[in-house]
Write a protein that holds these residues in place. Structure first.
Motif, mmCIF file in Angstrom:
data_model
loop_
_atom_site.group_PDB
_atom_site.id
_atom_site.type_symbol
_atom_site.label_atom_id
_atom_site.label_comp_id
_atom_site.label_asym_id
_atom_site.label_seq_id
_atom_site.Cartn_x
_atom_site.Cartn_y
_atom_site.Cartn_z
ATOM 1 N N SER A 1 52.496 -91.654 -61.433
ATOM 2 C CA SER A 1 51.673 -91.266 -62.577
ATOM 3 C C SER A 1 50.700 -90.149 -62.239
ATOM 4 O O SER A 1 50.115 -89.538 -63.143
ATOM 5 C CB SER A 1 50.902 -92.482 -63.106
ATOM 6 O OG SER A 1 49.936 -92.913 -62.150
ATOM 7 N N LEU A 2 50.520 -89.877 -60.938
ATOM 8 C CA LEU A 2 49.639 -88.777 -60.549
ATOM 9 C C LEU A 2 50.255 -87.435 -60.921
ATOM 10 O O LEU A 2 51.478 -87.270 -60.870
ATOM 11 C CB LEU A 2 49.392 -88.803 -59.033
ATOM 12 C CG LEU A 2 48.488 -89.895 -58.464
ATOM 13 C CD1 LEU A 2 48.490 -89.801 -56.937
ATOM 14 C CD2 LEU A 2 47.079 -89.771 -58.999
ATOM 15 N N PRO A 3 49.431 -86.454 -61.271
ATOM 16 C CA PRO A 3 49.961 -85.093 -61.460
ATOM 17 C C PRO A 3 50.169 -84.415 -60.112
ATOM 18 O O PRO A 3 49.342 -84.532 -59.215
ATOM 19 C CB PRO A 3 48.859 -84.404 -62.267
ATOM 20 C CG PRO A 3 47.612 -85.140 -61.933
ATOM 21 C CD PRO A 3 48.009 -86.563 -61.657
ATOM 22 N N SER B 1 52.406 -89.779 -47.547
ATOM 23 C CA SER B 1 52.794 -88.370 -47.500
ATOM 24 C C SER B 1 52.917 -87.758 -48.884
ATOM 25 O O SER B 1 52.628 -86.571 -49.064
ATOM 26 C CB SER B 1 54.123 -88.221 -46.750
ATOM 27 O OG SER B 1 54.016 -88.715 -45.440
ATOM 28 N N VAL B 2 53.341 -88.548 -49.859
ATOM 29 C CA VAL B 2 53.542 -88.018 -51.199
ATOM 30 C C VAL B 2 52.228 -87.944 -51.977
ATOM 31 O O VAL B 2 51.918 -86.924 -52.598
ATOM 32 C CB VAL B 2 54.586 -88.861 -51.972
ATOM 33 C CG1 VAL B 2 54.686 -88.407 -53.428
ATOM 34 C CG2 VAL B 2 55.949 -88.754 -51.296
ATOM 35 N N THR B 3 51.440 -89.017 -51.942
ATOM 36 C CA THR B 3 50.224 -89.039 -52.764
ATOM 37 C C THR B 3 49.169 -88.050 -52.290
ATOM 38 O O THR B 3 48.322 -87.630 -53.072
ATOM 39 C CB THR B 3 49.611 -90.452 -52.791
ATOM 40 O OG1 THR B 3 49.426 -90.923 -51.441
ATOM 41 C CG2 THR B 3 50.511 -91.416 -53.548
ATOM 42 N N GLN B 4 49.215 -87.661 -51.016
ATOM 43 C CA GLN B 4 48.243 -86.658 -50.573
ATOM 44 C C GLN B 4 48.555 -85.280 -51.151
ATOM 45 O O GLN B 4 47.751 -84.354 -51.037
ATOM 46 C CB GLN B 4 48.199 -86.597 -49.052
ATOM 47 C CG GLN B 4 49.436 -86.033 -48.388
ATOM 48 C CD GLN B 4 49.300 -86.056 -46.879
ATOM 49 O OE1 GLN B 4 48.331 -86.589 -46.340
ATOM 50 N NE2 GLN B 4 50.281 -85.494 -46.168
ATOM 51 N N ILE C 1 42.285 -90.706 -55.149
ATOM 52 C CA ILE C 1 41.573 -91.634 -54.261
ATOM 53 C C ILE C 1 41.797 -93.074 -54.699
ATOM 54 O O ILE C 1 42.008 -93.972 -53.868
ATOM 55 C CB ILE C 1 40.068 -91.294 -54.233
ATOM 56 C CG1 ILE C 1 39.851 -89.898 -53.642
ATOM 57 C CG2 ILE C 1 39.295 -92.337 -53.433
ATOM 58 C CD1 ILE C 1 38.398 -89.449 -53.639
ATOM 59 N N TYR C 2 41.767 -93.322 -56.003
ATOM 60 C CA TYR C 2 41.969 -94.675 -56.519
ATOM 61 C C TYR C 2 43.386 -95.171 -56.218
ATOM 62 O O TYR C 2 43.588 -96.321 -55.786
ATOM 63 C CB TYR C 2 41.710 -94.702 -58.020
ATOM 64 C CG TYR C 2 41.982 -96.031 -58.671
ATOM 65 C CD1 TYR C 2 41.179 -97.136 -58.410
ATOM 66 C CD2 TYR C 2 43.063 -96.194 -59.540
ATOM 67 C CE1 TYR C 2 41.429 -98.372 -58.995
ATOM 68 C CE2 TYR C 2 43.324 -97.412 -60.137
ATOM 69 C CZ TYR C 2 42.508 -98.505 -59.862
ATOM 70 O OH TYR C 2 42.770 -99.709 -60.446
ATOM 71 N N VAL C 3 44.396 -94.295 -56.392
ATOM 72 C CA VAL C 3 45.787 -94.666 -56.110
ATOM 73 C C VAL C 3 45.955 -94.981 -54.631
ATOM 74 O O VAL C 3 46.621 -95.957 -54.260
ATOM 75 C CB VAL C 3 46.740 -93.532 -56.542
ATOM 76 C CG1 VAL C 3 48.157 -93.796 -56.028
ATOM 77 C CG2 VAL C 3 46.755 -93.400 -58.061
ATOM 78 N N LYS C 4 45.339 -94.192 -53.757
ATOM 79 C CA LYS C 4 45.418 -94.442 -52.318
ATOM 80 C C LYS C 4 44.730 -95.747 -51.946
ATOM 81 O O LYS C 4 45.204 -96.484 -51.074
ATOM 82 C CB LYS C 4 44.796 -93.274 -51.549
ATOM 83 C CG LYS C 4 45.621 -92.001 -51.573
ATOM 84 C CD LYS C 4 44.966 -90.933 -50.710
ATOM 85 C CE LYS C 4 45.816 -89.677 -50.654
ATOM 86 N NZ LYS C 4 45.202 -88.625 -49.816
ATOM 87 N N ILE D 1 44.360 -98.468 -53.856
ATOM 88 C CA ILE D 1 45.212 -99.575 -54.293
ATOM 89 C C ILE D 1 46.380 -99.749 -53.327
ATOM 90 O O ILE D 1 46.762 -100.880 -52.969
ATOM 91 C CB ILE D 1 45.726 -99.330 -55.726
ATOM 92 C CG1 ILE D 1 44.564 -99.343 -56.728
ATOM 93 C CG2 ILE D 1 46.767 -100.372 -56.107
ATOM 94 C CD1 ILE D 1 43.822 -100.656 -56.794
ATOM 95 N N ALA D 2 46.947 -98.627 -52.869
ATOM 96 C CA ALA D 2 48.058 -98.704 -51.912
ATOM 97 C C ALA D 2 47.600 -99.294 -50.586
ATOM 98 O O ALA D 2 48.334 -100.070 -49.950
ATOM 99 C CB ALA D 2 48.645 -97.317 -51.700
ATOM 100 N N PHE D 3 46.389 -98.949 -50.151
ATOM 101 C CA PHE D 3 45.866 -99.495 -48.901
ATOM 102 C C PHE D 3 45.678 -101.006 -49.003
ATOM 103 O O PHE D 3 46.053 -101.755 -48.097
ATOM 104 C CB PHE D 3 44.536 -98.823 -48.565
ATOM 105 C CG PHE D 3 43.843 -99.393 -47.363
ATOM 106 C CD1 PHE D 3 44.277 -99.073 -46.086
ATOM 107 C CD2 PHE D 3 42.766 -100.263 -47.500
ATOM 108 C CE1 PHE D 3 43.645 -99.610 -44.963
ATOM 109 C CE2 PHE D 3 42.127 -100.794 -46.390
ATOM 110 C CZ PHE D 3 42.572 -100.470 -45.121
ATOM 111 N N VAL D 4 45.111 -101.476 -50.111
ATOM 112 C CA VAL D 4 44.934 -102.920 -50.318
ATOM 113 C C VAL D 4 46.289 -103.618 -50.340
ATOM 114 O O VAL D 4 46.478 -104.695 -49.744
ATOM 115 C CB VAL D 4 44.161 -103.177 -51.627
ATOM 116 C CG1 VAL D 4 44.124 -104.675 -51.939
ATOM 117 C CG2 VAL D 4 42.745 -102.620 -51.537
#
Length: 344
Positions: free
Chosen positions: A185-187, A203-206, A214-217, A219-222
């Protein structure tokens, strides 16, 4: 002052970049997978050959384990159905990840579509999380066998193991679907180069843009901490209890430890590198891009190739079945040779 006013362009480059940064519009259609970023071209051949050998080891080794467990009725036991699910996960992981990086070094095919990249990401993280759950089930099986030996045949059955693995698989794949959809959903505005051998979440979300990265990262970390540390807690508790109980025994101590040793070894080669990377990152130890890719490759692919060897050489029942089948095959070959010689 001149009466003619200077007309400014409607959009200047800086304004356009600012607009793209804060909109939910993806402007790229594909990603470029670099593989090992610092690798000189003269090493493409040896590295791709090594990756091919790892791929063949993963496919042949795990497929052989699956076939042995399926066709050998004496191995239709709870523990070997756990090994069956591990082998199936390792086999699928190798098929999902390695062919694309081989194509990158053989045919310089670095481009992967937007949808294919997120599909690969989905399977990479789902299979890794499911592998962690199966290792937890394996450790719990040993805990029940040592601490509740008389209840073991009732609590741990083939049906119980298959239901537990199926439930973990279903929950994991549904949970990871939400994670990947959240990332998609990120642009993604202008960066599309992935410095990794496959598409993974980090690698992709960065490469994403906008305010929600930051919020997506987070949630992924949790999610990753839940996938790794949750099962790891149960694994450590189970094997610690098993070791303590075994040390108190005067008989069968060696047999029990030899039974648990391959399972503990498999768990270590899966968890130790991952925990090292997480701890190093939290301590502020920064790795170079090449080192990060190499470490990720090692803890992702090496266990998939090594596990079948552990099953064969460290698991007594599987080793005996393979030796018996090898001797039977050898006898058949000798018999056929003698028969043809007598006829001639």
């Amino acid at each position: 002052m001149s009466g003619v006013e200077k007309v400014q362009p409607a959009f200047q480059p800086s304004a356009l970049a600012l607009i793209l940064k804060h909109t939910n519009i993806t402007t790229i259609n594909d990603f470029i997978i670099v593989g090992f970023p610092g690798l000189p071209p003269e090493y493409y051949g040896p590295v791709s050959a090594l990756l091919l050998l790892i791929f063949l080891a993963i496919v042949v080794g795990n497929a052989s384990i699956l076939a042995v467990i399926i066709f050998e009725r004496t191995l239709h036991k709870p523990m070997y159905w756990v090994i069956f699910h591990l082998a199936m996960t390792d086999l699928t992981f190798g098929i999902v990840t390695i062919p694309k990086v081989l194509a990158r070094y053989w045919w310089n095919d670095m481009i992967t579509s937007f949808g294919a990249c997120f599909t690969q990401m989905y399977f990479v993280h789902s299979l890794a999380a499911f592998n962690s759950s199966v290792l937890m089930i394996m450790a719990f099986d040993r805990f029940v066998a040592i601490w509740l030996p008389f209840r073991y045949p009732v609590l741990i059955t083939n049906k119980t193991i298959c239901v537990a693995c199926s439930l973990c698989c279903t929950v994991t794949f549904i949970r990871m679907l939400g994670l990947v959809l959240h990332a998609s959903s990120l642009p993604y505005c202008n960066l599309n180069v992935i410095t990794q051998i496959y598409c993974d979440h980090l690698s992709v979300t960065q490469l994403g843009c906008g305010e929600n990265v930051i919020y997506v990262k987070f949630i992924a970390f949790v999610n990753s901490m839940f996938s790794l540390l949750g099962p790891l807690t149960i694994i450590i508790f189970s094997y610690t209890s098993v070791v303590i109980a075994t040390l108190k025994m005067s008989e069968k101590r060696h047999k029990i430890l030899s039974t648990c040793a391959p399972q503990i070894f498999i768990t270590c080669i899966y968890y130790v590198p991952r925990c090292f990377v997480y701890i190093a990152n939290n301590l502020g130890l920064n790795f170079s891009t090449d080192a990060r890719v190499i470490i990720t490759t090692m803890y992702s692919l090496i266990p998939c190739a090594v596990n079948p060897l552990v099953y064969c050489f460290k698991t007594q029942d599987i080793k005996e079945v393979l030796i018996k089948r090898f001797k039977r095959r050898k006898v058949c070959i000798v018999f056929k040779t003698d028969f043809k010689h007598n006829i001639s």
